[in-house]
Design an enzyme around this catalytic site. Sequence first.
Site, mmCIF file in Angstrom:
data_model
loop_
_atom_site.group_PDB
_atom_site.id
_atom_site.type_symbol
_atom_site.label_atom_id
_atom_site.label_comp_id
_atom_site.label_asym_id
_atom_site.label_seq_id
_atom_site.Cartn_x
_atom_site.Cartn_y
_atom_site.Cartn_z
ATOM 1 N N THR A 125 0.821 -1.208 0.000
ATOM 2 C CA THR A 125 0.000 0.000 0.000
ATOM 3 C C THR A 125 0.857 1.261 0.000
ATOM 4 O O THR A 125 1.997 1.240 0.496
ATOM 5 C CB THR A 125 -0.900 -0.004 1.253
ATOM 6 O OG1 THR A 125 -1.494 1.280 1.400
ATOM 7 C CG2 THR A 125 -0.122 -0.310 2.524
ATOM 8 N N TYR A 182 -1.492 -0.615 11.145
ATOM 9 C CA TYR A 182 -1.721 -1.252 9.841
ATOM 10 C C TYR A 182 -0.564 -0.962 8.883
ATOM 11 O O TYR A 182 0.038 -1.881 8.315
ATOM 12 C CB TYR A 182 -3.046 -0.753 9.232
ATOM 13 C CG TYR A 182 -3.151 -1.016 7.742
ATOM 14 C CD1 TYR A 182 -3.287 -2.315 7.255
ATOM 15 C CD2 TYR A 182 -3.083 0.031 6.813
ATOM 16 C CE1 TYR A 182 -3.357 -2.564 5.884
ATOM 17 C CE2 TYR A 182 -3.157 -0.213 5.450
ATOM 18 C CZ TYR A 182 -3.291 -1.512 4.993
ATOM 19 O OH TYR A 182 -3.346 -1.761 3.641
#
Length: 339
Positions: free
Chosen positions: A125, A153
Site C-alpha cells: 500500500t 496497519y
Amino acid sequence: MKLLVTGGAGFIGGNFMHYILNKYPKDKVICLDALTYAGNMETLADVMDNPNFTFVKGDISDRDTVFQLFEKEKPDVVVNFAAESHVDRSIEDPGLFLHTNILGTGVLMDACRKYGIQRYHQVSTDEVYGDLPLDRPDLFFTEETPLHTSSPYSASKASADLLVLAYHRTFHLPISISHCSNNYGPYHFPEKLIPLMIANALNDKPLPVYGKGENIRDWLYVEDHCSAIDLIVRKGREGEIYNIGGHNERTNLQVVKAILKELGKPESLIRFVTDRPGHDRRYAIDPTKIHNELGWEPTTRFEDGIKLTVKWYLENRTWWEHIINGEYQNYYERMYGHR
Ligand code: NAD
Ligand code: DAU
C-alpha cells in the site's frame, strides 16, 4: 499459468479473481482465504462454478495448511492480497495485524522457497510512505520515498515489504511489490469511507466525516489496480517495487459530497466527528515508473468510477445488507457510537 491468490474473498482480491478468470480462460486460479469478517463467499458466487477456479478456506499464517496446499498445487505465481486492511481496526487491535500481515507473509515466502515459484507478488500500500503535507500539492510518493508509517496497519505492511525484499536479496526469491493508492468499486466492505457513506446515505443515516474532512486520498477504480498487478506479475521486473495510482486526489469531504449528489441525498446528513488518531493527511502516487516500464494507465476517471460504484451498490443491495445486518452492527456501535 497456475495462480495462488490469497485473500481472494475480500474486496480487491475478489475483483482480481473475476478479472483474471475473464481475461485468461486457460489460467487456473486457487483462492486461499481465511474468511475473516472481511471475506465473503458472496463475492465469489459468480466464479464458484468455473472449472478453472478452486476455493480453499485457510489461514496464510498456518504453516501446515500453506505447505500442504503448495505441495498439492505447486502454483507458478502467488499474489498475496490476504491482510487485515482497515486502519481503524488496527488502532483497536494491533496484534492481529502483526500476525496476519507480517507472519502470514513470512509463511507464504517460506513455502515459495521450499516449493519454488516463478513470481511472488506482495500487494502492499502507499500508506507505507506515511503522509504528505496538505499545502505541498507538488509532492508525490515515488518508489524512492522512504518508508515512514503512521498506523499499526501501515507499519505491519511496511514490515512485510521489508521481509519480502530480504527474501529476494538473501534467498533470491523472485518477488515484486506494488504500492497502490486507495481503491474503490464493487465488493468494497462497508467499513471503508466510500461504501460506508453510500450505505448510510441510502438508509438516511448520518455520514461520519473524521475531523474537518480535509484529508486527501488518491482514488483508483479497483479494476485499474487489478490490471496493474496483472502486468507486474507477467511483465514486471523481478525484485522491483511499482507504485500504482491515477492522480485522482480528492478531499474526503469532496468524496462524500459527490456520493450525496449522485444519490440525490441532502448534505445535511454530513456529521463531523472526532478525528482518527494519527490520521494521515494526504496520499498521492507518482505512477511514472509503471507507466514508462509497463505501459500501464488507469482507464476510469473518478467522476465515472464513483457513478459506477454508486450504481453497483444500488443494484447489489443484498450483498452489503447481509454485511451491515450482521456482526458489523457491533463494530459500528464501537467505532461510531460515542464519537
Ligand atoms: P479486505 O479486508 O477487503 O480483504 C482481505 C481478505 O483477506 C479477506 O477476504 C479476508 O478474509 C482475507 N484474510 C484476512 N486474514 C487472512 C489470513 N490470515 N489468511 C487468509 N486470508 C485472510 O482487503 P482489501 O481492501 O481487498 O485489500 C487487499 C490487499 O490490498 C491488502 O493487502 C491491502 O493491504 C492492500 N491494499 C488495499 C487498498 C485499498 O484501498 N483497499 C489499497 C492498496 C493496497
Ligand atoms: O491508501 C491505501 C489504503 O487505503 C489501504 O492500504 C487500506 O487498506 C485502505 O483501507 C485505505 O486506507 P484509508 O485509511 O485511507 O481508507 P478509509 O476508507 O478507512 O478512509 C479513507 C479516508 O476517509 C481517511 O482519511 C479516513 C476518512 N474516513 C473514513 C471512515 C471509515 C472518514 O472520514 N469517516 C469514516 O467513517
